[in-house]
Design an enzyme around this catalytic site. Structure first.
Site, PDB file in Angstrom:
ATOM      1  N   ASN A 320      -7.373  -8.236   8.372  1.00 61.81           N
ATOM      2  CA  ASN A 320      -6.435  -7.502   7.507  1.00 61.81           C
ATOM      3  C   ASN A 320      -5.399  -8.468   6.924  1.00 61.81           C
ATOM      4  O   ASN A 320      -4.188  -8.238   6.980  1.00 61.81           O
ATOM      5  CB  ASN A 320      -5.751  -6.370   8.279  1.00 61.81           C
ATOM      6  CG  ASN A 320      -5.268  -5.259   7.368  1.00 61.81           C
ATOM      7  OD1 ASN A 320      -5.445  -5.312   6.148  1.00 61.81           O
ATOM      8  ND2 ASN A 320      -4.654  -4.249   7.945  1.00 61.81           N
ATOM      9  N   HIS A 356       1.171   3.212   8.993  1.00 62.15           N
ATOM     10  CA  HIS A 356      -0.112   3.795   9.388  1.00 62.15           C
ATOM     11  C   HIS A 356       0.017   5.287   9.698  1.00 62.15           C
ATOM     12  O   HIS A 356      -0.939   6.043   9.488  1.00 62.15           O
ATOM     13  CB  HIS A 356      -0.670   3.079  10.622  1.00 62.15           C
ATOM     14  CG  HIS A 356      -1.342   1.779  10.312  1.00 62.15           C
ATOM     15  ND1 HIS A 356      -0.664   0.584  10.246  1.00 62.15           N
ATOM     16  CD2 HIS A 356      -2.646   1.487  10.052  1.00 62.15           C
ATOM     17  CE1 HIS A 356      -1.507  -0.389   9.962  1.00 62.15           C
ATOM     18  NE2 HIS A 356      -2.716   0.127   9.826  1.00 62.15           N
TER      19      HIS A 356
END
Length: 480
Positions: A320, A356
């Protein structure tokens, strides 16, 4: 035509047991290859306006196919952020308002529509947009600051004037980055549209087919591994009575493999998205030392490092990547005024956890990450202080053993942290941790007092004799 595609995707969903929203998302990402090929070969040398219209319409069409009427959330975000930049310009208050609006919109969306499972909803691209639009405000703010106040990176990425509504729409809906990323600055996007990434001096479209197909192929490999092996290491098994009755050693093994296979799902879609970015030309990253073109400008995972690293820090730096770089660029480095790297890191990870979602599992997972990085830093510091340890770990026999043990530990702890990231709610992931006797909790939390009160004092370098001797007077020096 659309009805036929829908029925085909529904059939695939039925056969593979993959939810239809996931199939639609994958179809939209793979459509990016066809759209990138058309843009590269048929829109070459067309004006920037033509390309911005193309990216806006195609991206919006795919978004509507995946999320229907809920695509209006993307339109609202685009319009609000454009008005902020166009009316108020690149100022610090605009950055603050953009930050609060985009993150607040996302968190409220999570509160309204999120469930306990992995949701593929309009919030998926919304979280990508959140970072992209916040970064846009920062880049315009940097462009209006004095040049001497900017870092080299900020000077390269800043913009002087607010982009038009069409440019913001195109930047947001670009098919290669709208659905699952990658993150990239608007300066890169503008250079790409202006055809500064041709990678040749002939003015021809860039030759990107082979490197794009390589990433597509690797994406298929990871998706296949996730589908086949993942059927044997399921998330449901973690909370089953059978798992609870298993031995601790088996549980550690299962969680380690399960976490690795689960992460393969994310890697596969990132590779698919990166391939379309390469094909379109956005991923150009200059030339290497052999004058070969590099197409890794928006790479979100570096597979060679990820699959071979022995350290948690190596996993972070290879996994990521674009989100980590974004967080470092716009959060971590902007918190230097705190005067403490630990505080900056903690706040950065808190932001990423909230980005998130609001579930406690996200915060537990990122807290584990911070502890793991600190443990590695401590071990590295201890080894640096001890020549004996350096000689021990550099021994030809010890080195491969240490590598295997470190890698096994890293994979195990990563899977352990991903349990909280996946099960989300405390009563669910705590059940798994309890059945494993909180094994890695004891390691990470026990290490802190062990390091500060035992190991660090033990390995502290003694002061040299020269520094302990009193400085000689002038008369004594003359006598000598």
């Amino acid at each position: 035509m659309l009805g036929v595609i829908t029925r085909v995707l529904q059939s695939i969903s039925y056969v593979t047991s993959i939810p239809e929203p996931g199939i639609r998302l994958l179809f939209a990402i793979l459509c990016g290859y066809l759209l990138a090929w058309f843009q590269r070969d048929f829109l070459h040398r067309k004006g920037a306006t033509v390309k911005h219209v193309y990216f806006s319409l195609t991206g919006f069409g795919l978004a509507y196919f995946c999320y229907g009427i809920y695509v209006y959330h993307s339109l609202i975000s685009i319009l609000v952020n454009y008005l902020l930049l166009a009316v108020l310009g690149g100022t610090l208050p605009v950055v603050v308002v953009s930050f609060i609006f985009n993150l607040g919109y996302l968190v409220i969306a999570y509160l309204v529509v999120s469930t306990d499972d992995y949701d593929i909803l309009w919030t998926t691209p919304q979280c990508i947009m959140c970072l992209r639009l916040i970064g846009l405000a920062f880049d315009l703010y940097d462009g209006n600051r004095p040049q001497e106040e900017l870092s080299k990176e900020q000077s390269q990425l800043c913009i002087k004037t607010a982009p038009s509504l069409l440019q913001v729409t195109s930047y947001t809906f670009y098919f290669g980055g709208y659905f699952v990323g990658p993150q990239f600055a608007i300066r890169r996007f503008q250079d790409f549209v202006d055809e500064k990434f041709l990678a040749n001096t002939d003015g021809k479209p860039p030759d990107t087919t082979l490197p794009a197909l390589k990433r597509l192929f690797l994406g298929v490999v990871y998706a296949t591994v996730h589908t086949i092996v993942g059927s044997m290491f399921t998330t449901e098994y973690l909370t089953s009575q059978e798992f609870d009755n298993s031995s601790l050693l088996y549980k550690v093994f299962f969680v380690a493999v399960w976490g690795r296979i689960l992460i393969a799902r994310y890697i596969s879609v990132w590779l698919f998205a990166e391939g379309s970015c390469i094909l379109s030309g956005l991923a150009f990253n200059g030339h290497d030392e052999y004058n070969q073109v590099k197409w890794d400008g928006v790479a979100n995972v570096r597979l060679r490092i990820y699959e071979t690293t022995w350290a948690w820090k190596g996993c972070i730096e290879s996994f990521n990547i674009n989100t980590s770089q974004w967080a470092a660029r716009y959060i971590y480095k902007r918190l230097r005024f705190l005067g403490n790297k630990m505080y900056s890191q903690a706040l950065t990870l808190f932001f990423l956890a909230l980005w998130h979602g609001y579930f406690i599992g996200y915060f537990v997972c990122f807290f584990f990450e911070m502890l793991c990085v600190q443990l590695e830093n401590h071990v590295t510091a201890l080894v640096a202080k001890s020549p004996r340890l350096q000689n021990f770990f550099s021994h030809p026999v010890v080195r491969p053993i240490a590598f295997v043990c470190s890698r096994a530990l890293t994979i195990s702890v990563m899977g352990y942290a991903v349990v909280a990231f996946t099960l989300l709610r405390y009563h669910r992931f705590s059940q798994v941790y309890y059945s494993m006797y909180y094994i890695w909790h004891w390691l990470l939390f026990g290490w802190i007092p062990l390091f500060y009160f035992v190991l660090n004092p033990m390995f502290r370098k003694p002061k040299s004799n020269a520094s302990q001797e009193p400085e000689k007077t002038t008369e004594e020096k003359k006598t000598e």
